[in-house]
Scaffold this motif. Structure first.
Motif, PDB file in Angstrom:
ATOM      1  N   UNK A 168       0.731 -43.661  -7.714  1.00 26.71           N
ATOM      2  CA  UNK A 168       0.727 -42.383  -8.427  1.00 26.71           C
ATOM      3  C   UNK A 168       1.980 -42.245  -9.286  1.00 26.71           C
ATOM      4  N   UNK A 169       3.121 -42.657  -8.768  1.00 28.99           N
ATOM      5  CA  UNK A 169       4.384 -42.459  -9.490  1.00 28.99           C
ATOM      6  C   UNK A 169       4.477 -43.280 -10.772  1.00 28.99           C
ATOM      7  N   UNK A 170       3.722 -44.385 -10.850  1.00 27.85           N
ATOM      8  CA  UNK A 170       3.775 -45.198 -12.069  1.00 27.85           C
ATOM      9  C   UNK A 170       2.655 -44.835 -13.041  1.00 27.85           C
ATOM     10  N   UNK A 171       1.892 -43.808 -12.729  1.00 29.78           N
ATOM     11  CA  UNK A 171       0.829 -43.363 -13.627  1.00 29.78           C
ATOM     12  C   UNK A 171       1.433 -42.651 -14.827  1.00 29.78           C
ATOM     13  N   UNK A 172       1.032 -43.031 -16.054  1.00 32.30           N
ATOM     14  CA  UNK A 172       1.562 -42.334 -17.237  1.00 32.30           C
ATOM     15  C   UNK A 172       1.274 -40.833 -17.183  1.00 32.30           C
ATOM     16  N   UNK A 322      -6.056 -35.648 -12.942  1.00 30.25           N
ATOM     17  CA  UNK A 322      -6.590 -35.711 -11.579  1.00 30.25           C
ATOM     18  C   UNK A 322      -7.669 -36.780 -11.413  1.00 30.25           C
ATOM     19  N   UNK A 323      -8.523 -36.961 -12.403  1.00 34.05           N
ATOM     20  CA  UNK A 323      -9.571 -37.981 -12.295  1.00 34.05           C
ATOM     21  C   UNK A 323      -8.958 -39.377 -12.234  1.00 34.05           C
ATOM     22  N   UNK A 324      -7.957 -39.634 -13.077  1.00 35.91           N
ATOM     23  CA  UNK A 324      -7.272 -40.932 -13.070  1.00 35.91           C
ATOM     24  C   UNK A 324      -6.558 -41.158 -11.745  1.00 35.91           C
ATOM     25  N   UNK A 326      -7.276 -39.855  -8.828  1.00 37.54           N
ATOM     26  CA  UNK A 326      -8.259 -40.066  -7.753  1.00 37.54           C
ATOM     27  C   UNK A 326      -8.731 -41.517  -7.742  1.00 37.54           C
ATOM     28  N   UNK A 327      -9.008 -42.081  -8.915  1.00 36.42           N
ATOM     29  CA  UNK A 327      -9.441 -43.483  -8.981  1.00 36.42           C
ATOM     30  C   UNK A 327      -8.346 -44.416  -8.472  1.00 36.42           C
ATOM     31  N   UNK A 328      -7.121 -44.156  -8.842  1.00 34.97           N
ATOM     32  CA  UNK A 328      -6.020 -45.013  -8.402  1.00 34.97           C
ATOM     33  C   UNK A 328      -5.798 -44.905  -6.897  1.00 34.97           C
ATOM     34  N   UNK A 329      -5.949 -43.728  -6.360  1.00 36.04           N
ATOM     35  CA  UNK A 329      -5.791 -43.554  -4.905  1.00 36.04           C
ATOM     36  C   UNK A 329      -6.854 -44.353  -4.164  1.00 36.04           C
ATOM     37  N   UNK A 330      -8.090 -44.293  -4.625  1.00 40.50           N
ATOM     38  CA  UNK A 330      -9.169 -45.043  -3.967  1.00 40.50           C
ATOM     39  C   UNK A 330      -8.985 -46.551  -4.123  1.00 40.50           C
ATOM     40  N   UNK A 340     -11.195 -31.765  -3.815  1.00 40.10           N
ATOM     41  CA  UNK A 340     -11.132 -31.288  -5.190  1.00 40.10           C
ATOM     42  C   UNK A 340      -9.734 -30.782  -5.509  1.00 40.10           C
ATOM     43  N   UNK A 341      -9.066 -31.371  -6.511  1.00 42.07           N
ATOM     44  CA  UNK A 341      -7.681 -30.963  -6.798  1.00 42.07           C
ATOM     45  C   UNK A 341      -7.614 -29.526  -7.332  1.00 42.07           C
ATOM     46  N   UNK A 342      -6.505 -28.888  -7.046  1.00 47.07           N
ATOM     47  CA  UNK A 342      -6.184 -27.599  -7.639  1.00 47.07           C
ATOM     48  C   UNK A 342      -4.736 -27.646  -8.078  1.00 47.07           C
TER      49      UNK A 342
END
Length: 484
Positions: A168-172, A322-324, A326-330, A340-342
């Motif tokens: 997550x931390x390296x996500x743009x 959030x969609x990006x 979620x994919x990276x977490x999975x 569902x993120x808030x």
């Protein structure tokens, strides 16, 4: 009598039909209004049999009660006297008194609702202006559940959490990210036994403290400053010395007059050394001051850590990432469920949803009452002016100025308005005191709320009554008297 009953029945059916149509439309608009916005409020409303009977019975009862007044007046009137008086017969005192009393009641009720709307709207504004101890903007919250089947042991879960933070931390677009067992205003607070050597308890509550498990960068992500000592780090693992962070409230309460840094405390019989002190954070209620709170490292697990919340501060709109994320977490934790993120702002808004609902509804009812008062005053003044047309024609014929006629009409309006305000002001104060627990940052006797409501009501009422006053001041006295 038959004619009056027919008119009353016609008024009832037309009014009930129009009222049902308007009510249905307004309810749909309100449901749509509350279901949108930064924090939707899901309401359920259905028209059913009992409700339909109620909304029909209430206007029927009101129509029969108030429609009976002219019928009773007619039965008590001597036909011969009425025919002699003709069109010059002035309105009877009882009937005019009833009409004026109803207008006074409308004004008083309108003032109460307008004052209530002002108090609740200012309460909502005051709650939004409170500094919660963190910056909620641009922070997304994603609750993650690790499935026990995929991560049965604690080392496997901690490794999964490390992988999630790393990806997550390296996500743009991500500025910082952290994990926590609880987040501000998520209603999942926990507490544990707490012992401070040398501290003498003054109540049983002192033996418990609210706690949370957080990762490094948690307070950085919230923009909550560290006041003393050091922050938690990735090296605070289970094999390292156990450390904890206190908030200001805990430091003041348990360490009055001394520095808590380096002091060893016990949480449910486990020893932790205080490493730092952070600024107070409102955890569950904006109205209440921060309570003593302690934060433990997530890598020194207090429980099984199957569920944690990911906090992500972004440079982009949180919903855009959030969609990006979620994919990276999975990708790094396939045996996980992401709720569902808030956003953190939405979570705060959810904590004051009752205030938002009440202020909106009271505001709508206040505006509706304002309109009804203006319409009622206009109807009464227009009717009174029409009945007094011969009087005004005579006054104009003998030299009265149009401004004097207008002033005479407005004087009657001001009298009714003044009586209504005289009743409404103390009544609004009494009702505000009854709901004192629902308002914040204002008092039931707030002068500005009274002045705003009274000014709005007076302005709208006078505008509504100016039209019939101007109309009667422009009549031709000779034509009016000739008609008589």
């Amino acid at each position: 009598m038959r004619q009056l009953l027919t008119e009353t029945a016609l008024l009832f059916f037309v009014g009930a039909a129009a009222g049902l149509a308007v009510a249905f439309a307004v309810v749909r608009l309100l449901l749509r209004f509350f279901s949108t916005g930064p924090q939707p409020i899901q309401l359920s409303f259905h028209f059913d049999g009992p409700l339909l009977v109620f909304v029909l019975a209430l206007p029927l009862l009101a129509t029969l009660v108030f429609g009976a007044a002219p019928i009773l007046h007619m039965l008590r009137t001597d036909p011969h006297s009425a025919m002699k008086e003709g069109s010059r017969m002035s309105e009877s005192a009882p009937r005019m008194s009833l009409g004026r009393a109803l207008i006074v009641l409308q004004v008083a009720l309108s003032l109460i609702l307008l004052v209530g709307a002002s108090l609740f709207l200012r309460t909502l504004r005051n709650l939004h202006s409170i500094d919660p101890g963190f910056s909620a903007g641009q922070v997304a919250l994603m609750q993650i559940n690790l499935l026990e089947s995929g991560y049965p042991e604690s080392p496997a879960r901690l490794a999964a959490w490390d992988r999630i933070l790393s990806v997550v931390r390296v996500t743009p677009g991500v500025q910082s990210a952290a994990l926590s067992a609880a987040t501000p205003f998520d209603t999942s607070g926990r507490h544990a036994g707490f012992i401070v050597p040398g501290y003498r308890r003054t109540s049983d509550a002192d033996s418990l403290i609210n706690l949370d498990h957080v990762s490094e960068d948690y307070f950085k992500t919230l923009n909550t400053p560290l006041l003393r000592g050091r922050d938690l780090s990735s090296s605070d693992v289970d094999s390292a010395p156990h450390v904890a962070l206190l908030n200001q409230a805990a430091a003041r309460h348990y360490f009055p007059g001394r520095d808590p840094i380096g002091v060893e405390v016990h949480i449910n019989d486990a020893a932790y050394r205080i490493a730092g002190v952070v600024q107070d954070i409102h955890q569950s209620d904006l109205r209440e001051p921060a309570t003593p709170f302690i934060s433990l490292p997530v890598r020194q697990p207090y429980d099984r850590n199957f569920r944690l919340t990911l906090l992500v501060r972004t440079t982009l709109p949180p919903t855009a990432l959030t969609a990006t994320l979620t994919r990276r977490i999975h990708t790094v934790a396939p045996d996980s469920l992401v709720k569902e993120p808030i956003t953190l702002s939405e979570q705060i808004d959810e904590s004051i949803v009752n205030e938002r609902l009440i202020s909106t509804l009271v505001g709508i009812f206040g505006l509706l009452a304002l309109v009804l008062s203006a319409v009622g005053l206009y109807g009464l003044i227009a009717y009174t002016v029409a009945r007094r047309t011969p009087e005004f024609a005579v006054r104009l014929a003998v030299g009265a100025l149009p401004q004097q006629v207008i002033g005479s009409v407005l004087l009657g309006t001001l009298q009714l308005l003044g009586i209504g305000l005289f009743i409404g002001v103390p009544s609004s104060i009494l009702l505000a005191r009854a709901v004192r627990s629902l308002i914040y940052g204002v008092t039931p006797t707030d002068l500005s709320a009274q002045l705003i409501a009274s000014t709005m009501l007076s302005t709208v009422s006078l505008i509504a009554c100016v039209l019939p006053a101007i109309r009667i001041s422009k009549i031709d006295p000779a034509s009016a008297l000739r008609t008589e």
